[in-house]
Every structure is written in structure tokens, then in C-alpha cells.
Design a protein around this motif. Sequence first.
Motif, mmCIF file in Angstrom:
data_model
loop_
_atom_site.group_PDB
_atom_site.id
_atom_site.type_symbol
_atom_site.label_atom_id
_atom_site.label_comp_id
_atom_site.label_asym_id
_atom_site.label_seq_id
_atom_site.Cartn_x
_atom_site.Cartn_y
_atom_site.Cartn_z
ATOM 1 N N LYS A 15 0.793 -1.152 -0.046
ATOM 2 C CA LYS A 15 -0.236 -0.077 -0.016
ATOM 3 C C LYS A 15 0.620 1.192 0.048
ATOM 4 O O LYS A 15 0.409 2.366 0.647
ATOM 5 C CB LYS A 15 -1.321 0.540 1.503
ATOM 6 C CG LYS A 15 -1.874 -1.105 1.683
ATOM 7 C CD LYS A 15 -2.521 -1.465 -0.003
ATOM 8 C CE LYS A 15 -3.427 -2.587 0.154
ATOM 9 N NZ LYS A 15 -5.464 -2.360 -0.967
ATOM 10 N N TYR A 16 2.278 0.865 -1.174
ATOM 11 C CA TYR A 16 2.656 2.551 -0.916
ATOM 12 C C TYR A 16 1.953 3.738 -1.738
ATOM 13 O O TYR A 16 1.405 3.316 -2.317
ATOM 14 C CB TYR A 16 3.839 1.396 -1.113
ATOM 15 C CG TYR A 16 5.319 1.108 -0.099
ATOM 16 C CD1 TYR A 16 4.954 0.890 0.416
ATOM 17 C CD2 TYR A 16 6.180 0.791 -0.625
ATOM 18 C CE1 TYR A 16 5.659 0.410 1.789
ATOM 19 C CE2 TYR A 16 7.525 0.143 0.544
ATOM 20 C CZ TYR A 16 6.818 0.277 1.670
ATOM 21 O OH TYR A 16 7.620 -0.266 2.451
ATOM 22 N N ALA A 17 2.564 4.691 -1.050
ATOM 23 C CA ALA A 17 2.225 6.163 -2.063
ATOM 24 C C ALA A 17 2.446 5.745 -3.644
ATOM 25 O O ALA A 17 3.435 5.065 -3.724
ATOM 26 C CB ALA A 17 2.126 7.302 -1.652
ATOM 27 N N ARG A 147 2.530 16.623 3.405
ATOM 28 C CA ARG A 147 2.925 18.396 2.120
ATOM 29 C C ARG A 147 1.711 17.435 0.948
ATOM 30 O O ARG A 147 0.610 17.594 0.905
ATOM 31 C CB ARG A 147 3.648 18.474 1.503
ATOM 32 C CG ARG A 147 3.369 18.466 -0.114
ATOM 33 C CD ARG A 147 4.393 19.588 -0.338
ATOM 34 N NE ARG A 147 5.920 18.830 -0.644
ATOM 35 C CZ ARG A 147 6.346 19.371 -2.109
ATOM 36 N NH1 ARG A 147 6.951 20.507 -1.826
ATOM 37 N NH2 ARG A 147 7.920 18.696 -1.143
ATOM 38 N N ILE A 148 2.152 16.087 0.912
ATOM 39 C CA ILE A 148 1.005 15.102 -0.367
ATOM 40 C C ILE A 148 -0.411 14.880 -0.025
ATOM 41 O O ILE A 148 -1.317 14.743 -0.400
ATOM 42 C CB ILE A 148 2.182 13.929 -0.011
ATOM 43 C CG1 ILE A 148 0.661 12.747 -1.246
ATOM 44 C CG2 ILE A 148 2.139 12.518 0.883
ATOM 45 C CD1 ILE A 148 0.818 13.712 -3.014
ATOM 46 N N GLU A 149 -0.903 14.558 1.647
ATOM 47 C CA GLU A 149 -1.601 14.515 2.332
ATOM 48 C C GLU A 149 -2.653 15.927 2.247
ATOM 49 O O GLU A 149 -3.795 15.734 1.888
ATOM 50 C CB GLU A 149 -1.357 14.327 3.969
ATOM 51 C CG GLU A 149 -0.198 13.134 4.186
ATOM 52 C CD GLU A 149 -0.448 12.703 5.981
ATOM 53 O OE1 GLU A 149 -0.145 11.697 5.750
ATOM 54 O OE2 GLU A 149 -0.624 13.686 6.372
ATOM 55 N N LEU A 153 -6.130 16.377 0.015
ATOM 56 C CA LEU A 153 -7.441 16.857 0.432
ATOM 57 C C LEU A 153 -8.857 16.614 0.360
ATOM 58 O O LEU A 153 -8.536 17.380 -0.890
ATOM 59 C CB LEU A 153 -7.055 18.080 1.950
ATOM 60 C CG LEU A 153 -6.178 17.104 3.421
ATOM 61 C CD1 LEU A 153 -6.108 18.751 3.993
ATOM 62 C CD2 LEU A 153 -6.446 16.369 4.234
ATOM 63 N N LYS A 154 -9.807 16.192 0.525
ATOM 64 C CA LYS A 154 -10.774 16.492 0.000
ATOM 65 C C LYS A 154 -12.095 16.860 0.404
ATOM 66 O O LYS A 154 -12.039 17.090 1.491
ATOM 67 C CB LYS A 154 -11.318 15.328 -0.549
ATOM 68 C CG LYS A 154 -10.357 13.757 -1.572
ATOM 69 C CD LYS A 154 -10.955 13.193 -2.257
ATOM 70 C CE LYS A 154 -10.365 12.180 -2.746
ATOM 71 N NZ LYS A 154 -10.688 10.918 -3.859
ATOM 72 N N LEU A 155 -12.938 17.427 -0.074
ATOM 73 C CA LEU A 155 -14.119 18.538 0.346
ATOM 74 C C LEU A 155 -14.555 18.034 1.685
ATOM 75 O O LEU A 155 -14.415 18.309 2.905
ATOM 76 C CB LEU A 155 -14.892 19.541 -0.677
ATOM 77 C CG LEU A 155 -14.487 20.173 -1.070
ATOM 78 C CD1 LEU A 155 -15.184 20.469 -2.071
ATOM 79 C CD2 LEU A 155 -14.729 21.610 0.261
ATOM 80 N N VAL A 167 -8.016 12.420 7.471
ATOM 81 C CA VAL A 167 -6.531 12.079 6.550
ATOM 82 C C VAL A 167 -6.302 11.096 6.273
ATOM 83 O O VAL A 167 -5.792 10.010 7.160
ATOM 84 C CB VAL A 167 -5.360 13.386 7.155
ATOM 85 C CG1 VAL A 167 -3.918 13.224 6.724
ATOM 86 C CG2 VAL A 167 -5.344 14.565 7.878
ATOM 87 N N LEU A 168 -6.238 11.132 5.045
ATOM 88 C CA LEU A 168 -5.792 9.406 3.899
ATOM 89 C C LEU A 168 -3.400 9.262 4.207
ATOM 90 O O LEU A 168 -3.261 10.193 3.105
ATOM 91 C CB LEU A 168 -6.274 9.057 2.877
ATOM 92 C CG LEU A 168 -5.853 8.083 2.331
ATOM 93 C CD1 LEU A 168 -6.329 7.003 2.782
ATOM 94 C CD2 LEU A 168 -5.404 8.095 1.075
ATOM 95 N N GLY A 169 -3.261 8.635 5.166
ATOM 96 C CA GLY A 169 -2.139 9.036 4.955
ATOM 97 C C GLY A 169 -1.335 7.822 4.329
ATOM 98 O O GLY A 169 -1.591 7.045 3.481
ATOM 99 N N LYS A 170 0.452 6.752 4.803
ATOM 100 C CA LYS A 170 1.027 6.591 4.065
ATOM 101 C C LYS A 170 0.116 4.869 4.039
ATOM 102 O O LYS A 170 -0.723 4.665 5.307
ATOM 103 C CB LYS A 170 2.266 6.300 4.404
ATOM 104 C CG LYS A 170 3.134 7.535 4.450
ATOM 105 C CD LYS A 170 4.588 7.050 5.350
ATOM 106 C CE LYS A 170 5.385 7.906 4.616
ATOM 107 N NZ LYS A 170 6.905 8.219 5.090
#
Length: 298
Positions: A15-17, A147-149, A153-155, A167-170
Motif C-alpha cells: 500500500k505504498y504511495a 505535504r502530499i496529504e 485532501l477532499k472537501l 487524512v489519508l496517510g501512508k
Amino acid sequence: MSVTAFTNYLLYEKKYAMLTIKAYSKDLDDFQEFIALEHEGQTLQNLEYRQIRTWIVSLVEQGMSNRSINRKVSSLNSYYKFMVKIGDMESNPLAKHKALKATKKVQVPFSEEEMENVIKDLKSETDFEGIRDRLVIELFYATGVRRIELVQLKLVDLDLANKTLKVLGKRNKERIIPLIDTVVQTAKEYLELRSSLEIIKDNEFLFLTKKGVKIYETLVYRIINDYFSRASTKVKRSPHILRHSFATHLLSQGANMNAVKELLGHSSLAATQVYTHNSINELKKVYSNAHPRSKKRE
């Protein structure tokens, strides 16, 4: 084919970015290029350590930092571990490799005074970009997101009623971060201006440019660098330093390390402990000033 299988493994199992996977792929491509030139006829699977070492030596001779070399070797090592795991190789040629000594980078966080000065400066902004930039900086400092998180970000991730941010992280790991009142207020101002944009192309995303498209990473970096160059003389002014400031200031104020770990989205305490250096220095100052035996008595 083996490299494709490896990148699929990183994507679907680990599940890597995507950015991380691209970095791994680039490192492997660079290595294969070197092998094709220096060890013609060899493949990734039949190399010996001595041949890999010639690549490492070449990187050193090119003037690459030990830290960058270690990262590249780590990518190759992960590939070989995968090949052993699926049975395509009997052993990992990098199994006994020792990383090059790398000087530890000291990340100097912004001081609380510097943070206050920047936020105070931002309060004079009234147009869309100014309010957006203020929310970007306030969110970094109030949540410690990467920064990528922030860019992703979505509404729907912003819940102003409950004062939380999802927040959707690593590795696609979600975390919920509470929001302080000042951030909630700035978010309301931003959303009002955002809704007035003439054209919105990427409506699902929270942060947009004035052209209505999703904000991008280099712009976020530029926002941080521009505003903090007015308030700080520090050489490095980046979103990561803001994340560092968030963690350091929380810890220096007595926050529980496990709580900070969860807020940052770290998988282990070891990663969070990097941020304790500056808070310990602050504790030393307090200790030195407060302890009755810390000063010489006349």
C-alpha cells in the motif's frame, strides 16, 4: 517482468504511495542502466555483491551524498528481498551490505514566535489566494499533515461541524485529527471564497488554485517558503519543517508522545522520537533555570 511484479507488490500489498513507488522504480531503472553498460549480459537476478558494489562506488565518485546512496541501495535491497520471498532468487546479494555512514540532518523547527509572526502577517490577507495560503499554513501547524496529504485532501474530509479532519496517510491509513477553533474559522472564510470561483474543475479537492484546479506540491512548497522567508532566517523553510514544528511544540508543552505519534500518522514511536530532540533542549533550559542546585551558590 520481475520489476513490474515488485512495483505491483508495493502498490497492492504494501500500500505504498505512488510517489514512493515511482522513486523505487527510478532507482531500479538507474541501476539496470549501469549494469547494462558496466556488466553487459548480466541481469538483476544473477549479480553478485562485488558487481553491485561497483555501482555504489560509481555513485560515490559522482559526488552523491551517502544518504542518497543509501536510499538507492535500500530500493535495490527491497527488490531482492521480494525476489527471495516469491522464490525467484535463492539469496539476497545485499544481505550483508552495511549502509554508508551518513551525517544526521538536524531539522530546526520554526520557533513559536516565528509561527505567530507568520500567522499575524497572514491575517491581513483578504483575497482568495491569501485566505487559502493562511489555511494551508494553519492546517500544517495545527495538524502536522504531510505535504502530499494536504494536497490530496477532499472537501468531504473536512468536517467543520465536528471540528475534525480526515487524512489519508501512508499505506492508505486513515486518521482523524481534531481542529482548533481558529482553523475552523479560517476554513469557513476559505470555503466561502472558494465557492465564488468562476470555474472549478477539481471540485472534490479542498485546496484549489484560482483557476479552479487542485493545488500541487511545488505551489505548496512555494507558499511556505515565501511567507516564512519574511519571518525566519532559517535556511530550510518547507512544509516538512512546519510538520516538525507541530510535533516539537506539542512535545515541549508536555503532550504525550503516543498521542503525537497518532496525530502524525507514524507507524512506530521510533519515527516520532526524532522530534524529541528540540523539546528535550527546551526541557533542559527549564530544568537549568528552575532547579535549586542547577546554579552555583556563592
